[in-house]
Scaffold this motif. Structure first.
Motif: not given
Length: 115
Positions: A21-24, A26-27, A30
């Protein structure tokens, strides 16, 4: 039509390629300071080939080899640390008679090889 290996990837393209997933992704940005894709207007991310290789390495370590986030951070930090330059070997001081003996042995070997 497939993109060239040198082409930039969007976050969607990279996420689809890796099955994440894209949010992974982005995570991970960080958690891994080494991972810094280009960001354009509207925070659109573009992953360079080096970023893609790093994401693939992180994915491999986390999801296939079982490392934790901290473990991968440690590995990447160790890899990023500059290695000390190799030390030149100390010169060997041989007496002149020993050097002449070695020279004679090499000359004999060359003569025997030529014959």
């Amino acid at each position: 039509m497939a993109k060239s290996e040198d082409a930039f990837r969007t976050i969607g393209e990279l996420a689809e390629e890796l099955g994440l997933p894209q949010h992974i992704l982005r995570y991970w940005e960080t958690r891994f300071p080494q991972l810094r894709p280009l960001q354009r207007a509207g925070n659109r991310r573009y992953y360079r080939p080096a970023d893609v290789a790093l994401v693939k390495r992180i994915d491999e370590l986390l999801n296939r080899e079982g490392y934790t986030i901290k473990g991968v951070q440690k590995l990447l930090n160790e890899k990023a640390a500059p290695e000390p330059p190799p030390q030149a070997p100390k010169p060997i001081a041989l007496p002149l008679t020993e050097l002449k003996r070695i020279r004679a042995l090499l000359a004999e070997a060359l003569d025997a090889d030529a014959a």
